[in-house]
Design a protein around this motif. Structure first.
Motif, PDB file in Angstrom:
ATOM      1  N   UNK A  13       5.646  -4.435 -14.453  1.00  0.00           N
ATOM      2  CA  UNK A  13       5.405  -5.842 -14.408  1.00  0.00           C
ATOM      3  C   UNK A  13       4.314  -6.218 -13.359  1.00  0.00           C
ATOM      4  N   UNK A  14       3.487  -4.852 -12.758  1.00  0.00           N
ATOM      5  CA  UNK A  14       2.760  -5.132 -11.883  1.00  0.00           C
ATOM      6  C   UNK A  14       1.390  -5.699 -12.510  1.00  0.00           C
ATOM      7  N   UNK A  15       0.943  -6.851 -11.680  1.00  0.00           N
ATOM      8  CA  UNK A  15      -0.421  -7.322 -12.203  1.00  0.00           C
ATOM      9  C   UNK A  15      -1.554  -7.041 -11.282  1.00  0.00           C
ATOM     10  N   UNK A  16      -1.487  -6.476 -10.051  1.00  0.00           N
ATOM     11  CA  UNK A  16      -2.616  -6.126  -9.435  1.00  0.00           C
ATOM     12  C   UNK A  16      -2.260  -5.139  -8.352  1.00  0.00           C
ATOM     13  N   UNK A  17      -3.281  -4.560  -7.884  1.00  0.00           N
ATOM     14  CA  UNK A  17      -3.038  -3.557  -6.833  1.00  0.00           C
ATOM     15  C   UNK A  17      -3.421  -3.955  -5.336  1.00  0.00           C
ATOM     16  N   UNK A  18      -2.645  -3.432  -4.560  1.00  0.00           N
ATOM     17  CA  UNK A  18      -3.101  -3.724  -3.039  1.00  0.00           C
ATOM     18  C   UNK A  18      -2.965  -2.462  -2.084  1.00  0.00           C
ATOM     19  N   UNK A  19      -3.843  -2.592  -1.206  1.00  0.00           N
ATOM     20  CA  UNK A  19      -3.832  -1.370  -0.280  1.00  0.00           C
ATOM     21  C   UNK A  19      -3.649  -1.924   1.230  1.00  0.00           C
ATOM     22  N   UNK A  20      -3.967  -1.077   2.042  1.00  0.00           N
ATOM     23  CA  UNK A  20      -3.714  -1.330   3.617  1.00  0.00           C
ATOM     24  C   UNK A  20      -4.831  -2.391   4.109  1.00  0.00           C
ATOM     25  N   UNK A  21      -5.905  -2.238   3.371  1.00  0.00           N
ATOM     26  CA  UNK A  21      -7.192  -3.049   3.693  1.00  0.00           C
ATOM     27  C   UNK A  21      -6.738  -4.386   3.265  1.00  0.00           C
ATOM     28  N   UNK A  22      -6.335  -4.703   2.048  1.00  0.00           N
ATOM     29  CA  UNK A  22      -6.120  -6.090   1.708  1.00  0.00           C
ATOM     30  C   UNK A  22      -4.982  -6.717   2.500  1.00  0.00           C
ATOM     31  N   UNK A  23      -3.974  -5.881   2.821  1.00  0.00           N
ATOM     32  CA  UNK A  23      -2.714  -6.389   3.344  1.00  0.00           C
ATOM     33  C   UNK A  23      -3.381  -6.776   4.868  1.00  0.00           C
ATOM     34  N   UNK A  24      -4.414  -6.193   5.327  1.00  0.00           N
ATOM     35  CA  UNK A  24      -4.774  -6.320   6.842  1.00  0.00           C
ATOM     36  C   UNK A  24      -5.451  -7.811   6.592  1.00  0.00           C
ATOM     37  N   UNK A  25      -6.277  -7.978   5.729  1.00  0.00           N
ATOM     38  CA  UNK A  25      -6.910  -9.237   5.405  1.00  0.00           C
ATOM     39  C   UNK A  25      -6.036 -10.428   5.343  1.00  0.00           C
ATOM     40  N   UNK A  26      -4.792 -10.191   4.434  1.00  0.00           N
ATOM     41  CA  UNK A  26      -3.727 -11.073   4.032  1.00  0.00           C
ATOM     42  C   UNK A  26      -2.997 -11.588   5.742  1.00  0.00           C
ATOM     43  N   UNK A  27      -2.829 -10.297   6.383  1.00  0.00           N
ATOM     44  CA  UNK A  27      -2.063 -10.772   7.689  1.00  0.00           C
ATOM     45  C   UNK A  27      -3.056 -11.671   8.497  1.00  0.00           C
TER      46      UNK A  27
END
Length: 305
Positions: free
Chosen positions: A270-284
């Motif tokens: 059921x995964x829709x998209x991939x995330x990595x550390x860089x994207x999580x940094x932006x989210x934070x």
């Protein structure tokens, strides 16, 4: 789905004169009606899992053994056999159906199946494996939950997208005086987790069915720690960002997010998209507060007020 151990006489009778059409892991495909005479050809799925083997790794067997076996056999035999009706569903629904039919085929009483599923999985999650198989459905999470134990702050915790509720059950057992809430949109999963907790007399944990974006969730108080473990990858990118904002609003001290690192999202999970550390940094950074990111059995974002 048939269990060799529960339906042994039926399976023995049906398979006496025919070798399996295909085998993989604990699963095999047998002819229910062989392709001969005027009978319509039908296949049946059989497994040899016992109650003592029913745990979350049934999902591993389905994803890495049963689904590939069905796909290759379908290609070899054709698309017109009744068993192939399972492919009418989208991948995540197919995975869930195969998971449920396997789990509840082991014993005549569904409650017994569920109880053993929880007991066996929680036992596995309490163990610390020396080597971790990344395809395993228990070993990596034993390390993920260990890290959550280290990172959590305060006495209250909200686990969003709790699924089977394994982490709240573990945390409430560790510290019965805490207030632990598991929340998920799937009421069937919430009811199963709630039933297990009640049956085992586990206090200090509560399970709620709710959509994060339902205004009614605003009744929830702030929690010292809010977790989203393997949740955001199930949402599209924009919805995942909105979900993080909602969870941040419910956070009194620390928000903890963990996602798997994938090259492509797995539709069967059921995964829709991939995330990595860089994207999580932006989210934070968008959430505000003080954020840190790192990798350890997935990518992590920790945001503090």
């Amino acid at each position: 789905m048939f269990s060799i151990h529960r339906h042994h006489r039926l399976v023995e009778h049906l398979t006496r004169s025919h070798e399996p059409v295909a085998q993989a892991g604990p699963f095999a495909l047998h002819w229910l009606n062989p392709p001969e005479g005027e009978n319509e050809a039908e296949l049946m799925m059989v497994h040899d899992l016992r109650l003592s083997e029913i745990d979350n790794n049934v999902g591993k067997h389905i994803r890495h053994s049963l689904i590939p076996m069905l796909a290759s056999t379908r290609q070899a035999l054709g698309k017109d056999l009744p068993v192939w009706g399972v492919w009418d569903q989208e991948p995540h629904a197919l995975f869930n159906q195969l998971m449920a039919t396997t789990l509840y085929s082991v014993h005549a009483d569904p409650s017994t199946c569920s109880r053993w599923f929880y007991r066996n999985t929680l036992k596995g999650l309490r163990e610390s494996p020396s080597e971790i198989d990344p395809t395993d459905f228990i070993q990596p999470f034993s390390e993920i939950y260990r890290r959550v134990r280290e990172l959590r702050l305060g006495k209250s915790l909200l686990d969003a997208g709790t699924c089977h509720g394994f982490m709240p059950l573990l945390l409430s057992t560790d510290d019965p005086d805490s207030r632990i809430v598991g929340l998920d949109i799937d009421d069937f999963l919430i009811q199963a987790a709630r039933h297990y907790a009640e049956g085992e007399g586990i206090s200090g944990v509560e399970f709620l069915t709710a959509d994060l974006f339902d205004p009614r969730t605003e009744f929830l108080p702030r929690f010292d720690t809010v977790t989203a473990i393997h949740l955001l990858e199930h949402l599209d990118r924009d919805t995942a960002a909105r979900a993080a904002e909602v969870l941040w609003q419910r956070t009194a001290q620390r928000l903890i997010i963990n996602v798997p690192i994938e090259e492509t999202p797995d539709p069967y999970f059921g995964h829709r998209h991939c995330l990595d550390v860089g994207q999580l940094t932006d989210l934070g950074e968008r959430l505000g507060g003080h954020s840190t990111t790192f990798e350890d059995h997935g990518a992590w974002l920790v945001v503090d007020r």
